[in-house]
Each structure stands twice: as structure tokens, then as C-alpha cells.
Scaffold this active site. Sequence first.
Site, PDB file in Angstrom:
ATOM      1  N   GLY A  10     -56.462  19.302  -3.640  1.00  0.00           N
ATOM      2  CA  GLY A  10     -55.314  19.480  -4.554  1.00  0.00           C
ATOM      3  C   GLY A  10     -54.062  18.813  -4.015  1.00  0.00           C
ATOM      4  O   GLY A  10     -54.058  18.299  -2.885  1.00  0.00           O
ATOM      5  N   VAL A  12     -51.186  20.119  -3.019  1.00  0.00           N
ATOM      6  CA  VAL A  12     -50.668  20.779  -1.810  1.00  0.00           C
ATOM      7  C   VAL A  12     -51.655  20.584  -0.658  1.00  0.00           C
ATOM      8  O   VAL A  12     -51.264  20.322   0.481  1.00  0.00           O
ATOM      9  CB  VAL A  12     -50.391  22.270  -2.060  1.00  0.00           C
ATOM     10  CG1 VAL A  12     -50.050  23.003  -0.763  1.00  0.00           C
ATOM     11  CG2 VAL A  12     -49.259  22.446  -3.069  1.00  0.00           C
ATOM     12  N   ARG A  97     -48.196  37.988  -2.327  1.00  0.00           N
ATOM     13  CA  ARG A  97     -46.787  37.968  -1.904  1.00  0.00           C
ATOM     14  C   ARG A  97     -46.100  39.332  -2.034  1.00  0.00           C
ATOM     15  O   ARG A  97     -45.331  39.722  -1.178  1.00  0.00           O
ATOM     16  CB  ARG A  97     -46.010  36.946  -2.747  1.00  0.00           C
ATOM     17  CG  ARG A  97     -46.365  35.508  -2.428  1.00  0.00           C
ATOM     18  CD  ARG A  97     -45.635  34.547  -3.333  1.00  0.00           C
ATOM     19  NE  ARG A  97     -46.065  33.169  -3.127  1.00  0.00           N
ATOM     20  CZ  ARG A  97     -45.962  32.225  -4.048  1.00  0.00           C
ATOM     21  NH1 ARG A  97     -45.415  32.490  -5.227  1.00  0.00           N
ATOM     22  NH2 ARG A  97     -46.390  31.011  -3.806  1.00  0.00           N
ATOM     23  N   CYS A 126     -42.284  28.066  -3.768  1.00  0.00           N
ATOM     24  CA  CYS A 126     -41.469  26.936  -3.299  1.00  0.00           C
ATOM     25  C   CYS A 126     -39.984  27.119  -3.617  1.00  0.00           C
ATOM     26  O   CYS A 126     -39.123  26.923  -2.755  1.00  0.00           O
ATOM     27  CB  CYS A 126     -41.979  25.640  -3.904  1.00  0.00           C
ATOM     28  SG  CYS A 126     -42.455  25.755  -5.619  1.00  0.00           S
ATOM     29  N   SER A 156     -44.210  18.113 -10.096  1.00  0.00           N
ATOM     30  CA  SER A 156     -45.269  18.213  -9.069  1.00  0.00           C
ATOM     31  C   SER A 156     -45.587  19.682  -8.779  1.00  0.00           C
ATOM     32  O   SER A 156     -46.660  20.013  -8.304  1.00  0.00           O
ATOM     33  CB  SER A 156     -44.843  17.518  -7.775  1.00  0.00           C
ATOM     34  OG  SER A 156     -43.668  18.112  -7.256  1.00  0.00           O
ATOM     35  N   LYS A 205     -40.159  35.634  -9.483  1.00  0.00           N
ATOM     36  CA  LYS A 205     -40.514  35.386  -8.067  1.00  0.00           C
ATOM     37  C   LYS A 205     -39.233  35.215  -7.246  1.00  0.00           C
ATOM     38  O   LYS A 205     -39.112  35.733  -6.133  1.00  0.00           O
ATOM     39  CB  LYS A 205     -41.366  34.111  -7.959  1.00  0.00           C
ATOM     40  CG  LYS A 205     -42.798  34.250  -8.445  1.00  0.00           C
ATOM     41  CD  LYS A 205     -43.480  32.886  -8.502  1.00  0.00           C
ATOM     42  CE  LYS A 205     -44.856  32.967  -9.153  1.00  0.00           C
ATOM     43  NZ  LYS A 205     -45.452  31.601  -9.343  1.00  0.00           N
ATOM     44  N   ARG A 227     -37.993  23.216 -16.027  1.00  0.00           N
ATOM     45  CA  ARG A 227     -38.812  22.093 -15.591  1.00  0.00           C
ATOM     46  C   ARG A 227     -38.169  20.802 -16.065  1.00  0.00           C
ATOM     47  O   ARG A 227     -37.814  20.663 -17.242  1.00  0.00           O
ATOM     48  CB  ARG A 227     -40.216  22.199 -16.183  1.00  0.00           C
ATOM     49  CG  ARG A 227     -41.202  21.218 -15.594  1.00  0.00           C
ATOM     50  CD  ARG A 227     -41.643  21.566 -14.203  1.00  0.00           C
ATOM     51  NE  ARG A 227     -42.361  22.838 -14.150  1.00  0.00           N
ATOM     52  CZ  ARG A 227     -42.714  23.466 -13.034  1.00  0.00           C
ATOM     53  NH1 ARG A 227     -42.381  22.942 -11.878  1.00  0.00           N
ATOM     54  NH2 ARG A 227     -43.361  24.605 -13.066  1.00  0.00           N
ATOM     55  N   HIS A 234     -37.628  20.198  -5.905  1.00  0.00           N
ATOM     56  CA  HIS A 234     -36.903  21.146  -6.751  1.00  0.00           C
ATOM     57  C   HIS A 234     -35.423  21.148  -6.372  1.00  0.00           C
ATOM     58  O   HIS A 234     -35.082  21.025  -5.193  1.00  0.00           O
ATOM     59  CB  HIS A 234     -37.444  22.556  -6.566  1.00  0.00           C
ATOM     60  CG  HIS A 234     -38.832  22.780  -7.092  1.00  0.00           C
ATOM     61  ND1 HIS A 234     -39.483  21.913  -7.938  1.00  0.00           N
ATOM     62  CD2 HIS A 234     -39.687  23.805  -6.863  1.00  0.00           C
ATOM     63  CE1 HIS A 234     -40.684  22.383  -8.215  1.00  0.00           C
ATOM     64  NE2 HIS A 234     -40.840  23.534  -7.591  1.00  0.00           N
TER      65      HIS A 234
HETATM   66  C1  2RA Z   1     -43.894  25.501  -9.850  1.00  0.00           C
HETATM   67  N1  2RA Z   1     -43.253  27.009  -8.053  1.00  0.00           N
HETATM   68  O1  2RA Z   1     -43.004  24.748  -9.440  1.00  0.00           O
HETATM   69  C2  2RA Z   1     -44.276  26.732  -9.059  1.00  0.00           C
HETATM   70  C3  2RA Z   1     -45.642  26.636  -8.480  1.00  0.00           C
HETATM   71  N2  2RA Z   1     -45.790  25.570  -7.627  1.00  0.00           N
HETATM   72  O2  2RA Z   1     -44.525  25.335 -10.887  1.00  0.00           O
END
Ligand code: 2RA
EC number: 1.2.1.11
Length: 329
Positions: A10, A12, A97, A126, A156, A205, A227, A234
Site C-alpha cells: 500500500g 503507507v 486508537r 495523520c 494521498s 479523530k 479534502r 496535509h
Molecule cells: C485521510 N487521515 O487523510 C485520513 C486517513 N489517512 O484520509
Amino acid sequence: MKLAVIGVTGMVGEVMRTVLEERNFKITEFIPVASERSVGKKINFKNKKFTIVSLADAVAMKPDVALFSAGGNTSLEWAPKFAEVGTTVIDNSSAWRMDHSKKLIVPEINASELSKSDKIIANPNCSTIQMVMALAPLHKKYKIKRIVVSTYQSISGTGVKAVQQLENEMAGIDGDMAYHYPIHKNAIPHCDVFEENGYTKEEMKLVRETQKILNDKTIAVTATAVRIPTSGGHSEAVNVEFENDFNIADVKQLLTETDGVTLQDNLDTNTYPMPLYANGKDDVFVGRIRRDGSQPNTLNLWVVSDNLRKGAATNTVQIAEYLVKNNLV
Ligand code: 2RA
């Protein structure tokens, strides 16, 4: 060290291999693990070819450490099986988690919580990791009261299908959709699924994991996760209110002195963090540091980091390094 990487093919998993090579992580036996359809295929690691094995075979090989990035269901089913044979699992999924018996670790902040008895360790999300990396030193000095964060998340983070969707849309090709809508020339306020309260899992989260990592349930957090069509990392606009006042110069000095954080903050030279330049790097980049004059003791900052590196693979490898260095595996 017998090390297994679960989800080795994958996005990661691939970065995990790169980071393990870069950091010259000492491995006596490397066990690449992926889904049944990849078993038997070869992958490269440290200039050698390795054959991918199944989860069941990997458990039988009793690795010392298993780095997981294979989704929550695989972690829920297989992490306990590895732990039963004595393997220490470091899991990138959200499966463990918020489990009270499991540690949620960002090494620079709370690795000291770890002990030999921790056989399943959770790697935070992340977008949480990069935010707490910037805020932990400030929390220690000024005590956080409330965080308002808006994230601008790289495709990503969704995976290969999303990267392919953007490439197709930019090329004018119809293809599989990772999102409900086009991502090219768009911003989608929908990362992961919606919960009953109208927030997405991604947003919650940031709330729940931040309180656990900073070990302070009094910290109020509210988040909006968006997104955007970038792939380097990010970005987060963070507004943080403290119990105590601060001095901007002290804040900058504190961040400059923080391992894993790089200050990029000079308006005279238009210097501030951006995912295009954070891509492929392990640090968390902080800039646009300025007082929020609309209320006392409140600061605005801009935080950028490669979500596949410090947001996932690098943080996971750093936890493994800490375990080895402190004889916890
Ligand atoms: C995302 N943090 O960016 C989540 C999972 N990687 O979609």
C-alpha cells in the site's frame, strides 16, 4: 530484529520501506505481508528481493515487531494474533486508537508511556499527529483551553484510487471515483464518514485523539476536515486558545527548539509551510504564527506535514526505534 510490514504494497507500506531504509533500521529478517492476491509476489527492500507472505504465515514466523497499515478490520482480526505469539504491533489504523488499554503514541510527545507489556500500540491519525506535534510544547507552557482547526487534506490520505481519480480528471478521463464528487478544481468537506453528530470520523479523530495524546480531557476541540487536490501533505489552520497569555517571540523560540518541528515563518520573504515543499520530508512545518486579536490568549498558526511520512510511516518507525532503544522489544 525480525520485522514484519503488514500492508507492504500500500501507499503507507511503501513509504514504511523507504523510511526503514533511510533510517538504516537494523533488521535481521524482513517479512513483507499483504493480502492473499499479493502473496508470492516479490518486492524490493534494501536492494534485495523479498517474497510477500500471508498474514497466517507471518504470525507463524513470530516477528519481534509488526508494522501494520492494512485497514482497521485487518488490524482488529490479526493484531491480537501477532501479540499472542509475542510480537509487538504498531498499528496505523484507527482500530485501537481509542481503546483504553492501548497507547496512542507520538514519540516526541508521549513515548515514555510505553512499556514492555504494550503489545498493540496505536499510531495516531495523520492530521492529529501534525497538529499535536506543533501544539504539545505550547500546551506544556501555556495550557490549551480550546482548539479550532480546519484541515486541507491531501488526496494521498485516501489512497491510490483518489490519486488516480485526480489524474483522470485532470486528463479529462472518466474513471473510478474515490470521492462522491470530482476532486479536480474542488474542495470536498467530507473526509471519512459522517457520524450521528454531523461531524466526520476524521474531524472526531482530531477531537478524541488530541485529548488522549496530550492526556487532557479538558481540552476543547472542534474541527472541519476538507479534502483538496494536492498530494504532498496535509495543511491545517489552527486557532488555539490558552489558559495563559504568551509572547509570539517565545512561541517561535519554543517551536524552533522542538524536535521534529521546523519553523517556516518570515513574511518579508513570503516564507510559510506548503505541502508542495513538505512532500517527502519527515518534519512538521509551522508558520503564519500570529496573535488572534479577537480574544485574549489566542494564537493562529499554519501547520503542514507529509501525511504519509510523519503522519504515518515515519511516526510508526520512530515508535519502533524507541522500543528498540529502550529495550522494550
Ligand atoms: C485521510 N487521515 O487523510 C485520513 C486517513 N489517512 O484520509
